[in-house]
Design an enzyme around this catalytic site. Structure first.
Site, mmCIF file in Angstrom:
data_model
loop_
_atom_site.group_PDB
_atom_site.id
_atom_site.type_symbol
_atom_site.label_atom_id
_atom_site.label_comp_id
_atom_site.label_asym_id
_atom_site.label_seq_id
_atom_site.Cartn_x
_atom_site.Cartn_y
_atom_site.Cartn_z
ATOM 1 N N ASP A 20 1.021 -1.221 0.181
ATOM 2 C CA ASP A 20 0.180 0.242 0.673
ATOM 3 C C ASP A 20 0.769 1.515 0.152
ATOM 4 O OD1 ASP A 20 0.529 0.187 2.706
ATOM 5 O OD2 ASP A 20 -1.127 0.059 3.351
ATOM 6 N N ASP B 214 -0.975 -5.993 -0.415
ATOM 7 C CA ASP B 214 -0.901 -5.464 1.111
ATOM 8 C C ASP B 214 -2.967 -4.935 1.008
ATOM 9 O OD1 ASP B 214 0.506 -4.862 2.625
ATOM 10 O OD2 ASP B 214 1.586 -3.083 2.453
ATOM 11 N N GLU C 262 9.777 -4.035 10.252
ATOM 12 C CA GLU C 262 10.170 -2.430 9.015
ATOM 13 C C GLU C 262 10.172 -1.768 10.194
ATOM 14 O OE1 GLU C 262 6.824 -1.123 6.744
ATOM 15 O OE2 GLU C 262 8.115 1.012 6.830
HETATM 16 O O1 KIV Z 1 3.976 -0.804 1.204
HETATM 17 C C1 KIV Z 1 5.053 -1.781 1.416
HETATM 18 O O2 KIV Z 1 5.777 -1.287 0.279
HETATM 19 C C2 KIV Z 1 5.328 -2.371 2.318
HETATM 20 C C3 KIV Z 1 6.746 -1.980 2.269
HETATM 21 C C4 KIV Z 1 7.509 -1.221 2.836
HETATM 22 C C5 KIV Z 1 6.994 -4.076 3.796
HETATM 23 O O3 KIV Z 1 4.604 -3.046 3.639
#
Ligand code: KIV
Length: 263
Positions: free
Chosen positions: A42, A86, A185
């Site tokens: 996301d 996501d 993260e």
């Molecule tokens: O949304 C995304 O790109 C992520 C990464 C930073 C792991 O969740």
């Protein structure tokens, strides 16, 4: 590759590479680069759609971009990277039924074979258990969880012993709930390393040091396209600048040639 097969990577000591993609152009590059997993994160809300946070991106937009990602792959389906999408803000926080419908629609209508969910609050754990029971594999996400920006900001997480202990127990709870892997993260490297040792599922880090079972990066950050580069993700090339210079040269040449009817 089945999501559960990532555990085999950890058992064999093979590092897992995860790159984000947001359309057919980026997924073609990431596949050709050989990434094991493509994450339709996301982060596309900020990196591609120009929002200030990840919160505004909708389920329909995630689906639209994941479908485009699928159209970019060139390899036969059994050689393509595993695609994880996501679940966007408010698609899983409002109850299990809504979460199953949201995650199910991504798996039903795109190349995604799994979803990623942030956090490990009791409600989130129940959602994960339900999704996994319904045949929808889930990747967890702890540490800096951008959907909680209004609560925790973009600061490094798990800085003190108490919050590190909380992160370890949340990691174990996510594993018990059935997550097949966990993104961690922007946390201290030692804490990520310790979490990795305690879990059977792979721990995939970003801004979490080298001692993880794999690494995930936002492809636009690596290519130097992001306007807000996170402190823990260095660009490999100055992509924005290189592209602007190439386009400036083209514009310049067209202006020169356009004024000359013999060319
Ligand atoms: O949304 C995304 O790109 C992520 C990464 C930073 C792991 O969740």
């Amino acid at each position: 590759m089945l999501p559960a097969e990532l555990i085999g990577f950890k058992q064999r000591g093979k590092s897992i590479t995860v790159l984000t993609a947001w359309d057919s152009l980026s997924s073609a590059m990431v596949e050709e680069a050989g990434a094991d997993v493509v994450l339709v994160g996301d982060s596309l809300a900020m990196v591609i759609l120009g929002h200030a946070t990840t919160l505004p991106v909708t389920l329909d937009q995630m689906l639209h971009h994941t479908q485009a990602v699928g159209r970019g792959f060139k390899n036969p389906i059994n050689k393509q990277p595993l695609v994880v999408c996501d679940l966007p803000f408010l698609s899983y926080q409002c109850g299990e039924d809504k979460a199953v419908a949201a995650a199910g629609s991504l798996l039903k209508n795109s190349c995604a074979a799994a979803v990623k969910i942030e956090g490990a609050e009791p409600e989130v754990l129940s959602v994960i258990e339900r999704l996994v029971r319904m045949g929808i594999p889930v990747m967890g996400h702890l540490g800096l969880t951008p959907q909680s920006v209004h609560k925790i900001g973009y600061r490094r997480q798990a800085e003190d012993k108490v919050s590190q202990e909380r992160m370890f127990s949340q990691g174990l709870q996510l594993e018990e709930a059935g997550c097949f892997s966990l993104v961690i993260e922007h946390v201290p490297a030692a804490a990520a390393s310790h979490l990795r040792e305690r879990l059977e599922i792979p721990v995939i880090g970003i801004g979490a040091g080298k001692d993880c079972d794999g690494q995930v990066r936002v492809t636009a950050d690596l290519l130097g396209f992001s306007t807000k580069q996170p402190p823990f993700s260095q660009a490999l090339i100055p992509g924005h600048q290189l592209c602007v210079e190439a386009l400036q040269n083209w514009v310049h040449e067209q202006r020169l040639e356009g004024g000359n009817p013999t060319k």
